[in-house]
Motif scaffolding. Structure first.
Motif, PDB file in Angstrom:
ATOM      1  N   ARG A 137       0.822  -1.223   0.000  1.00  0.00           N
ATOM      2  CA  ARG A 137       0.000   0.000   0.000  1.00  0.00           C
ATOM      3  C   ARG A 137       0.851   1.266   0.000  1.00  0.00           C
ATOM      4  O   ARG A 137       0.326   2.368   0.108  1.00  0.00           O
ATOM      5  N   GLY A 138       2.194   1.093  -0.042  1.00  0.00           N
ATOM      6  CA  GLY A 138       3.076   2.261  -0.019  1.00  0.00           C
ATOM      7  C   GLY A 138       3.190   2.893   1.356  1.00  0.00           C
ATOM      8  O   GLY A 138       3.532   4.066   1.472  1.00  0.00           O
ATOM      9  N   CYS A 139       2.914   2.104   2.382  1.00  0.00           N
ATOM     10  CA  CYS A 139       2.916   2.620   3.762  1.00  0.00           C
ATOM     11  C   CYS A 139       4.025   2.017   4.609  1.00  0.00           C
ATOM     12  O   CYS A 139       4.007   2.163   5.841  1.00  0.00           O
ATOM     13  N   ALA A 140       4.990   1.299   4.009  1.00  0.00           N
ATOM     14  CA  ALA A 140       6.038   0.652   4.793  1.00  0.00           C
ATOM     15  C   ALA A 140       7.353   0.617   4.018  1.00  0.00           C
ATOM     16  O   ALA A 140       7.368   0.704   2.789  1.00  0.00           O
ATOM     17  N   ALA A 141       8.433   0.476   4.773  1.00  0.00           N
ATOM     18  CA  ALA A 141       9.762   0.320   4.184  1.00  0.00           C
ATOM     19  C   ALA A 141      10.629  -0.456   5.172  1.00  0.00           C
ATOM     20  O   ALA A 141      10.406  -0.405   6.382  1.00  0.00           O
ATOM     21  N   ASP A 142      11.597  -1.179   4.642  1.00  0.00           N
ATOM     22  CA  ASP A 142      12.606  -1.846   5.449  1.00  0.00           C
ATOM     23  C   ASP A 142      13.889  -1.061   5.251  1.00  0.00           C
ATOM     24  O   ASP A 142      14.213  -0.671   4.119  1.00  0.00           O
ATOM     25  N   LEU A 143      14.619  -0.821   6.334  1.00  0.00           N
ATOM     26  CA  LEU A 143      15.807   0.017   6.217  1.00  0.00           C
ATOM     27  C   LEU A 143      16.817  -0.270   7.319  1.00  0.00           C
ATOM     28  O   LEU A 143      16.506  -0.917   8.313  1.00  0.00           O
ATOM     29  N   TYR A 144      18.027   0.206   7.087  1.00  0.00           N
ATOM     30  CA  TYR A 144      19.077   0.154   8.098  1.00  0.00           C
ATOM     31  C   TYR A 144      19.931   1.399   7.963  1.00  0.00           C
ATOM     32  O   TYR A 144      19.841   2.127   6.975  1.00  0.00           O
ATOM     33  N   CYS A 145      20.744   1.637   8.992  1.00  0.00           N
ATOM     34  CA  CYS A 145      21.621   2.805   8.997  1.00  0.00           C
ATOM     35  C   CYS A 145      23.011   2.324   9.393  1.00  0.00           C
ATOM     36  O   CYS A 145      23.203   1.897  10.535  1.00  0.00           O
ATOM     37  N   PRO A 146      23.969   2.329   8.460  1.00  0.00           N
ATOM     38  CA  PRO A 146      25.317   1.862   8.789  1.00  0.00           C
ATOM     39  C   PRO A 146      25.884   2.582  10.011  1.00  0.00           C
ATOM     40  O   PRO A 146      25.816   3.807  10.110  1.00  0.00           O
ATOM     41  N   GLY A 147      26.398   1.789  10.935  1.00  0.00           N
ATOM     42  CA  GLY A 147      26.998   2.354  12.134  1.00  0.00           C
ATOM     43  C   GLY A 147      26.019   2.605  13.263  1.00  0.00           C
ATOM     44  O   GLY A 147      26.410   3.062  14.329  1.00  0.00           O
ATOM     45  N   VAL A 148      24.733   2.320  13.039  1.00  0.00           N
ATOM     46  CA  VAL A 148      23.716   2.510  14.071  1.00  0.00           C
ATOM     47  C   VAL A 148      23.090   1.147  14.345  1.00  0.00           C
ATOM     48  O   VAL A 148      22.646   0.463  13.422  1.00  0.00           O
ATOM     49  N   GLY A 149      23.049   0.762  15.598  1.00  0.00           N
ATOM     50  CA  GLY A 149      22.467  -0.515  15.980  1.00  0.00           C
ATOM     51  C   GLY A 149      20.968  -0.556  15.729  1.00  0.00           C
ATOM     52  O   GLY A 149      20.304   0.485  15.709  1.00  0.00           O
ATOM     53  N   GLY A 161       7.904   9.119  14.898  1.00  0.00           N
ATOM     54  CA  GLY A 161       6.486   8.846  14.672  1.00  0.00           C
ATOM     55  C   GLY A 161       6.191   7.643  13.811  1.00  0.00           C
ATOM     56  O   GLY A 161       5.078   7.496  13.311  1.00  0.00           O
ATOM     57  N   LEU A 162       7.169   6.765  13.625  1.00  0.00           N
ATOM     58  CA  LEU A 162       6.966   5.565  12.816  1.00  0.00           C
ATOM     59  C   LEU A 162       6.639   4.364  13.698  1.00  0.00           C
ATOM     60  O   LEU A 162       7.168   4.242  14.805  1.00  0.00           O
ATOM     61  N   ASN A 163       5.783   3.497  13.211  1.00  0.00           N
ATOM     62  CA  ASN A 163       5.585   2.200  13.855  1.00  0.00           C
ATOM     63  C   ASN A 163       6.747   1.338  13.406  1.00  0.00           C
ATOM     64  O   ASN A 163       7.154   1.402  12.236  1.00  0.00           O
ATOM     65  N   ILE A 164       7.278   0.515  14.291  1.00  0.00           N
ATOM     66  CA  ILE A 164       8.486  -0.237  13.951  1.00  0.00           C
ATOM     67  C   ILE A 164       8.359  -1.708  14.297  1.00  0.00           C
ATOM     68  O   ILE A 164       7.613  -2.095  15.190  1.00  0.00           O
ATOM     69  N   LEU A 165       9.119  -2.493  13.573  1.00  0.00           N
ATOM     70  CA  LEU A 165       9.289  -3.910  13.852  1.00  0.00           C
ATOM     71  C   LEU A 165      10.771  -4.196  13.621  1.00  0.00           C
ATOM     72  O   LEU A 165      11.225  -4.233  12.476  1.00  0.00           O
ATOM     73  N   PRO A 166      11.550  -4.332  14.696  1.00  0.00           N
ATOM     74  CA  PRO A 166      12.997  -4.560  14.521  1.00  0.00           C
ATOM     75  C   PRO A 166      13.309  -6.017  14.191  1.00  0.00           C
ATOM     76  O   PRO A 166      12.675  -6.932  14.706  1.00  0.00           O
ATOM     77  N   TYR A 167      14.251  -6.212  13.296  1.00  0.00           N
ATOM     78  CA  TYR A 167      14.753  -7.537  12.949  1.00  0.00           C
ATOM     79  C   TYR A 167      16.222  -7.562  13.367  1.00  0.00           C
ATOM     80  O   TYR A 167      17.113  -7.335  12.559  1.00  0.00           O
ATOM     81  N   TYR A 168      16.441  -7.819  14.656  1.00  0.00           N
ATOM     82  CA  TYR A 168      17.793  -7.755  15.225  1.00  0.00           C
ATOM     83  C   TYR A 168      18.760  -8.709  14.536  1.00  0.00           C
ATOM     84  O   TYR A 168      19.883  -8.333  14.211  1.00  0.00           O
ATOM     85  N   SER A 169      18.325  -9.936  14.266  1.00  0.00           N
ATOM     86  CA  SER A 169      19.240 -10.919  13.675  1.00  0.00           C
ATOM     87  C   SER A 169      19.598 -10.590  12.230  1.00  0.00           C
ATOM     88  O   SER A 169      20.656 -10.974  11.751  1.00  0.00           O
ATOM     89  N   SER A 170      18.722  -9.867  11.551  1.00  0.00           N
ATOM     90  CA  SER A 170      18.991  -9.502  10.153  1.00  0.00           C
ATOM     91  C   SER A 170      19.615  -8.120  10.022  1.00  0.00           C
ATOM     92  O   SER A 170      20.068  -7.745   8.941  1.00  0.00           O
ATOM     93  N   GLY A 171      19.575  -7.313  11.089  1.00  0.00           N
ATOM     94  CA  GLY A 171      20.234  -6.014  11.075  1.00  0.00           C
ATOM     95  C   GLY A 171      19.448  -4.881  10.442  1.00  0.00           C
ATOM     96  O   GLY A 171      20.032  -3.895  10.012  1.00  0.00           O
ATOM     97  N   TYR A 172      18.125  -4.987  10.389  1.00  0.00           N
ATOM     98  CA  TYR A 172      17.335  -3.903   9.823  1.00  0.00           C
ATOM     99  C   TYR A 172      16.035  -3.754  10.601  1.00  0.00           C
ATOM    100  O   TYR A 172      15.710  -4.583  11.462  1.00  0.00           O
ATOM    101  N   ILE A 173      15.304  -2.673  10.303  1.00  0.00           N
ATOM    102  CA  ILE A 173      13.983  -2.497  10.896  1.00  0.00           C
ATOM    103  C   ILE A 173      12.956  -2.299   9.796  1.00  0.00           C
ATOM    104  O   ILE A 173      13.259  -1.831   8.695  1.00  0.00           O
ATOM    105  N   HIS A 174      11.730  -2.683  10.115  1.00  0.00           N
ATOM    106  CA  HIS A 174      10.569  -2.448   9.249  1.00  0.00           C
ATOM    107  C   HIS A 174       9.878  -1.247   9.867  1.00  0.00           C
ATOM    108  O   HIS A 174       9.625  -1.220  11.077  1.00  0.00           O
ATOM    109  N   VAL A 175       9.613  -0.227   9.063  1.00  0.00           N
ATOM    110  CA  VAL A 175       8.881   0.951   9.541  1.00  0.00           C
ATOM    111  C   VAL A 175       7.602   1.093   8.729  1.00  0.00           C
ATOM    112  O   VAL A 175       7.558   0.723   7.555  1.00  0.00           O
TER     113      VAL A 175
END
Length: 179
Positions: A137-149, A161-175
């Motif tokens: 629906r164009g309302c989500a993205a998966d992302l990471y930031c090099p150097g930021v846990g 103000g984003l809803n989040i779902l962290p994927y610690y083992s994969s190193g990214y978050i879903h926003v």
């Protein structure tokens, strides 16, 4: 160390802005004026005051500059990365999501890498996305930031103000945003 990265980021952003400004100003100089007749080519030999020779400047292709979604992100970064199931845009990105991801990038003052933006049905199935995925629906993205846990990135996204779902083992978050 943090100030060192801020200084580097600021210099990089300044360099990019200067480069974009130069390209923009060059394109203004190259564009022909309306109603102006082309100047005839000068014959070989030195330029005269009546007919100065202008250096040849290659025309910039319209596709040379990417379409920007926000000051730090191109629309291409949000495009569906399927293998041709769709035209790349099965739906439009929600402006609110774009603004909040830009805010997240500014929050950390460093690049944020988008690994998945909008998705078509086929791509969503390929990556194991849920049938009600906000990516479709164009309302989500998966992302990471090099150097930021992942935890710090998730906390920053929540602050933006984003809803989040962290994927610690994969190193990214879903926003995502709620439409």
């Amino acid at each position: 160390m943090k100030n060192h990265y801020k200084r580097i980021s600021r210099r990089l952003i300044l360099s990019i802005l200067i480069l974009i400004s130069c390209v923009f100003l060059t394109s203004l100089c190259v564009a022909p004026e309306k109603g102006r007749e082309p100047v005839p080519e000068a014959s070989a030999g030195p330029a005269t005051p009546e007919m100065p020779q202008e250096p040849e400047v290659p025309e910039l292709a319209e596709e040379a500059l990417p379409l920007m979604a926000t000051p730090h992100f191109t629309m291409e970064e949000y495009r569906c990365d399927c293998l041709g199931y769709c035209d790349g845009w099965p739906c439009a990105m929600e402006p609110e999501l774009l603004e909040k991801i830009e805010a997240l990038r500014c929050y950390f003052g460093r690049p944020v890498i988008i690994t998945s933006g909008v998705r078509c049905e086929a791509r969503n199935e390929e990556v194991g996305g849920v049938s009600w995925s906000f990516h479709k629906r164009g309302c989500a993205a998966d992302l990471y930031c090099p150097g930021v846990g992942v935890g710090d990135l998730a906390a920053g996204a929540k602050d933006c103000g984003l809803n989040i779902l962290p994927y610690y083992s994969s190193g990214y978050i879903h926003v995502e945003i709620i439409p």
